[in-house]
Design a protein around this motif. Structure first.
Motif, PDB file in Angstrom:
ATOM      1  N   UNK A 205      -2.902  28.461   4.478  1.00  0.00           N
ATOM      2  CA  UNK A 205      -1.612  27.785   4.507  1.00  0.00           C
ATOM      3  C   UNK A 205      -1.522  26.740   3.404  1.00  0.00           C
ATOM      4  N   UNK A 206      -0.320  26.611   2.822  1.00  0.00           N
ATOM      5  CA  UNK A 206      -0.083  25.623   1.782  1.00  0.00           C
ATOM      6  C   UNK A 206      -0.376  24.219   2.312  1.00  0.00           C
ATOM      7  N   UNK A 207      -0.899  23.360   1.414  1.00  0.00           N
ATOM      8  CA  UNK A 207      -1.147  21.976   1.801  1.00  0.00           C
ATOM      9  C   UNK A 207       0.188  21.284   2.031  1.00  0.00           C
ATOM     10  N   UNK A 208       0.293  20.499   3.064  1.00  0.00           N
ATOM     11  CA  UNK A 208       1.538  19.784   3.305  1.00  0.00           C
ATOM     12  C   UNK A 208       1.579  19.274   4.726  1.00  0.00           C
ATOM     13  N   UNK A 209       2.526  18.380   4.981  1.00  0.00           N
ATOM     14  CA  UNK A 209       2.618  17.767   6.299  1.00  0.00           C
ATOM     15  C   UNK A 209       2.951  18.815   7.357  1.00  0.00           C
ATOM     16  N   UNK A 210       2.141  18.848   8.402  1.00  0.00           N
ATOM     17  CA  UNK A 210       2.374  19.817   9.472  1.00  0.00           C
ATOM     18  C   UNK A 210       1.404  20.996   9.424  1.00  0.00           C
ATOM     19  N   UNK A 211       0.623  21.062   8.349  1.00  0.00           N
ATOM     20  CA  UNK A 211      -0.286  22.196   8.183  1.00  0.00           C
ATOM     21  C   UNK A 211      -1.256  22.330   9.363  1.00  0.00           C
TER      22      UNK A 211
END
Lengths: 157, 393
Positions: free
Chosen positions: A55-61
């Motif tokens: 999954x892409x890095x980011x808030x909520x991962x």
């Protein structure tokens, strides 16, 4: 060990992962708020060169990893693109038909927000009736020198 | 363990015991499905779903290692063919019976047929707005040779009542959630399809055992219909007095809008109809998309065409984006519901970028569209003509 037994292992692992999500990471799996969620470390041993998911890095991962990779791999998720409404409908379908556990509204919102941000509808118009052939099926741009298509390309998009 | 799974995982020794399968999700490049050609494209490793690039499907009879994989859940473990049984039941059976695999093999006449299987979602990746699910391109199709017995012979041995409408299968695969009360998939076909000569209970593929991933030791083959009607790891078939209502028969699964809708339009579940025969389609398999070809040198263009329940009447090729078409040689199918070989030739007198398009027409006169056909919420039935890109230099 047969493939089927490998499947069995997968089942065990799935329950293991579910267990981790539900027990060790209960706060993580149930709420989007609170302290900054610890990244899931279950699948990452020191020294190993793989991550818990693609999954892409980011808030909520972390919330997505915790709630969306127990039954199927991340790849079933990351192949798809949709807007928030589409992702929300999918989550509701998975709850109704596939046994996805209830998510409190904040967690659901955070997951939807993450998915619509990193796996959303493209910004540019994408309403074609026939997309161009994907890059991995295209010949070289210039006629010389002829390079064969790259072998072993497993994942598109 | 890496060897057992057919994987090359250099860091396997660092993994906690039992975690390797979970890690597969993170190592797509190293992922190799046991018994499969390394060129297969893995769409999802858990549950396993993988498709075959067109240029690997050139064989007239698809070898096991090149047959696509579509799993809705997880294959059963500890399959023991010597104790395997099939139950026939349902509201419309005269006498419910249980057969061992040995009884099925010895009591009914064996049939060997080349039968094509295509996933209903093959081609989904081209729909816009995107349809959710595994993003199949062109490779969820194959045409192996199956050996088994006619489903009809077994159903008739039990007795089919006049009230019979549909059959519904149950398999031994497990739902992805691990919940034993949920079924991964349980679909079926109307009686007319179930009783056709070519609808088989298959126990052998290409002269050998069916691989575990493909439904060993017993599976249905309902060729020409969505692959999901060809249930794997079969344990039970019910003769139903209504349209079967098992998992993935209802809702939006394997259904399309009963009347055409605009791309992206919301469709109520009550307006969705079950997919039956798959539409006419073809695949160029003799050349790999992306190749460079010399000016003025003829290119042989070969491949396969199929048309659900029907036969293919004609296949044409275009090398100029559909402006002109030339008719191919088209072979008869070896038996009903097998794909048909086509062969043609194109010559490009001027250098540049070209696409070779193939377009098949079925015996009812229906032709593959050049655009993606009617949009539908789940992205089924894309039979747009196949395109192969070539640079002529």
């Amino acid at each position: 060990m047969s493939i089927a037994q490998a499947g069995d292992d997968i089942l065990k692992i799935r329950w293991f992962v579910v267990g981790i999500c539900l027990l060790a990471y209960t706060p993580l799996a149930q709420t989007a708020e609170g302290e900054s969620p610890k990244p899931l470390t279950i699948a990452k041993e020191p020294g190993s060169n793989f991550d818990a998911s693609n999954f892409a890095a980011g808030q909520g991962r972390e919330l997505v990893i915790a709630n969306c990779t127990a039954c199927h791999s991340d790849k079933l998720v990351t192949q798809n693109r949709s807007d928030s409404q589409g992702w929300r409908e999918l989550i509701n379908w998975m709850q109704k038909k596939q046994g996805l556990w209830p998510l409190d509204p904040k967690t659901e919102d955070a997951i939807v927000e993450y998915l619509a941000t990193y796996y959303g509808r493209p910004q540019v118009a994408d309403d074609t009736r026939r997309p161009a052939l994907p890059e991995h099926l295209m010949p070289p741009i210039s006629s010389s020198p002829p390079t064969p298509p790259s072998p072993g390309r497993k994942i598109r998009d | 363990m890496g060897a057992v799974l057919g994987l090359n995982i250099p860091y396997a020794r660092n993994m906690p015991a039992g975690l390797i399968p979970a890690a597969l999700a993170d190592t797509p490049e190293g992922f190799r499905i046991p018994g499969k050609h390394e060129g297969l494209v893995v769409l999802n490793d858990r549950p396993l779903n993988a498709e075959t690039p067109a240029y690997l499907l050139n064989d007239d009879i698809t070898p096991n290692d090149r047959l696509f994989v579509r799993n809705n859940g997880f294959p059963p473990s500890n399959v023991d063919a010597s104790t395997w049984t099939l139950d026939i039941g349902g509201e419309s059976v005269r006498t419910a019976k249980r057969f061992t695999l040995e009884e099925l093999k010895s009591r009914f006449p064996k049939q060997t047929l080349q039968l094509q299987l295509e996933c209903g979602g093959n081609g989904r990746s081209e729909y816009r707005p995107r349809a959710r699910g595994n993003q199949w391109s062109t490779g969820a199709v194959g045409c192996p040779e199956w050996t088994g017995i006619r489903l009809r012979d077994v159903l008739e041995e039990c007795g089919v009542q006049d009230s019979a409408v549909y059959i519904g299968y149950q398999g031994a695969d497990r739902h992805a959630s691990g919940d034993p009360t949920k079924s991964a998939i349980s679909r079926g076909v109307p009686m007319a399809k179930a009783l056709e000569d070519e609808t088989l209970l298959a126990f052998s593929i290409n002269g050998g055992e069916i691989p575990a991933l493909h439904g060993a030791p017993l599976r249905l083959v309902c060729a020409g219909w969505p692959g999901s009607t060809s249930g794997k790891w079969l344990t039970r078939i019910d003769i139903r007095d209504r349209v079967h209502d098992g998992t993935k028969m209802t809702g939006k699964a394997y259904r399309v809008p009963c009347t055409p809708v605009a791309p992206g339009e919301a469709v109520d579940e009550s307006e969705m109809c079950i997919i039956e025969s798959m539409p006419v389609k073809s695949l160029i398999t003799s050349i790999r998309s992306g190749t460079v070809h010399p000016v003025n040198e003829p290119i042989r263009v070969g491949g396969h065409a199929w048309a659900g329940d029907l036969e293919v009447r004609q296949v044409e090729l275009s090398g100029d984006f559909g402006q002109t078409w030339s008719t191919c040689e088209l072979r008869e199918p070896p038996n009903r519901l097998a794909w048909q070989r086509f062969e043609g030739e194109l010559t490009f007198p001027v250098e540049g970028y070209y696409e070779i398009w193939a377009r098949a027409t079925d015996q009812a006169g229906r032709m593959q569209p050049m655009l993606v056909p009617g949009w539908n919420p789940k992205g089924y039935l894309n039979n747009a003509c196949h395109r192969v890109a070539v640079r002529v230099a």
